[in-house]
Design an enzyme around this catalytic site. Structure first.
Site, PDB file in Angstrom:
ATOM      1  N   LEU A 113      -0.592  14.964  13.104  1.00 50.23           N
ATOM      2  CA  LEU A 113       0.012  14.416  11.889  1.00 50.23           C
ATOM      3  C   LEU A 113       1.511  14.201  12.072  1.00 50.23           C
ATOM      4  O   LEU A 113       2.060  13.177  11.657  1.00 50.23           O
ATOM      5  CB  LEU A 113      -0.262  15.346  10.708  1.00 50.23           C
ATOM      6  N   CYS A 116       2.148  11.087  14.101  1.00 46.10           N
ATOM      7  CA  CYS A 116       1.915   9.851  13.349  1.00 46.10           C
ATOM      8  C   CYS A 116       2.927   9.644  12.225  1.00 46.10           C
ATOM      9  O   CYS A 116       3.255   8.507  11.888  1.00 46.10           O
ATOM     10  CB  CYS A 116       0.500   9.854  12.776  1.00 46.10           C
ATOM     11  N   GLU A 117       3.406  10.740  11.655  1.00 43.70           N
ATOM     12  CA  GLU A 117       4.333  10.641  10.531  1.00 43.70           C
ATOM     13  C   GLU A 117       5.772  10.369  10.973  1.00 43.70           C
ATOM     14  O   GLU A 117       6.474   9.565  10.376  1.00 43.70           O
ATOM     15  CB  GLU A 117       4.293  11.926   9.698  1.00 43.70           C
ATOM     16  N   SER A 118       6.222  11.076  11.992  1.00 49.73           N
ATOM     17  CA  SER A 118       7.653  11.008  12.330  1.00 49.73           C
ATOM     18  C   SER A 118       7.950  10.899  13.822  1.00 49.73           C
ATOM     19  O   SER A 118       9.117  10.781  14.197  1.00 49.73           O
ATOM     20  CB  SER A 118       8.362  12.257  11.792  1.00 49.73           C
ATOM     21  N   TYR A 213      -4.432   4.629   8.397  1.00 48.56           N
ATOM     22  CA  TYR A 213      -3.733   5.888   8.647  1.00 48.56           C
ATOM     23  C   TYR A 213      -4.651   7.060   9.002  1.00 48.56           C
ATOM     24  O   TYR A 213      -4.414   7.743  10.018  1.00 48.56           O
ATOM     25  CB  TYR A 213      -2.866   6.235   7.439  1.00 48.56           C
TER      26      TYR A 213
END
Length: 245
Positions: A113, A116-118, A213
């Site tokens: 996560l 994928c997020e940052s 996502y």
């Protein structure tokens, strides 16, 4: 003389009642304590210092154990992408393992996560204002911190990676519990719980959104798990090969 005597008496009365110009200084703290009370106070201070030292040693031991697990899982290797100084990488790896296990999550799901997020950018800010490694919204961060029993304070505290991982991991676990699956929880994590319910309610929207996502995070998670399994297999065969040599 009688006039002077009356004046002095009046001054004494005023001082005694706190209304005069000469306030009485009352000793505070341990002044005037009996010797046995002072000795007990000193003993308690010594015991308190010993307890703090013992807790520090325990924390170091727990950190070492969590770091070893992080290393074995491949979390340490993944965290190197953060570009943080080595000491902070170590703390981040420990935080991921500790918070994931506290919330009954696979640490590699948290790593996936974050990627994928940052992409491990500690100071990432999204177009809608989500902040930090796990892209936590300030209002969500405040809610989660209050629920955990502490105050978030300034929004910029979400740039602290330990705080961010603490809150983001707790939020992901909460959403999995509310939505029933990792994939559905990822819809809510990305779009927000209210919007997620609308998306999941209609099959066409659900299928379309799931292919974006959530699929990206799950794919990253599966890749990390495959790498983890290869590393475990390699470690298991190395002692055997060593004995054969």
């Amino acid at each position: 003389m009688r006039g002077w005597t009356v004046a002095v008496a009046a001054a004494v009365v005023l001082v005694g009642t706190g209304a005069g110009a000469f306030p009485v200084q009352v000793p505070v703290g341990a002044q005037g304590e009996a010797p046995d009370v002072a000795a007990l106070r000193a003993e308690l201070a010594q015991k308190d210092a010993q307890l703090k030292a013992a807790l520090a040693r325990l924390q170091t031991y727990e950190d070492e154990a969590d770091y070893l697990r992080a290393e074995q899982m491949g979390v340490v290797e993944a965290v190197r992408a953060s570009g943080l100084p080595e000491r902070q990488q170590r703390r981040l790896a420990v935080s991921i393992v500790r918070e994931a296990e506290r919330n009954n999550l696979d640490p590699m799901l948290v790593v996936a996560l974050i990627r994928c997020e940052s992409s491990f950018n500690n100071y990432a800010v999204s177009g809608v204002g989500a902040m930090g490694l796990m892209q936590v919204m300030p209002d969500t961060g405040k809610y989660l911190a209050d629920k955990a029993g502490f105050k978030l304070g300034r929004q910029t505290n979400l740039f602290d990676f330990e705080t961010n991982v603490n809150l983001g991991t707790a939020y992901l676990a909460e959403l999995i519990g509310r939505f029933g699956s990792v994939e559905s929880a990822l819809v809510a994590y990305n779009a927000g719980p209210t919007t997620a319910r609308k998306i999941l309610a209609k099959k066409e929207n659900r299928v379309k959104f799931m292919a974006g996502y959530p699929a990206k995070v799950v794919k990253e998670f599966q890749k990390l798990k495959a790498q983890q399994e290869r590393a475990v297999t390699l470690r298991a065969t190395q002692p055997t090969e060593g004995r054969k040599g």
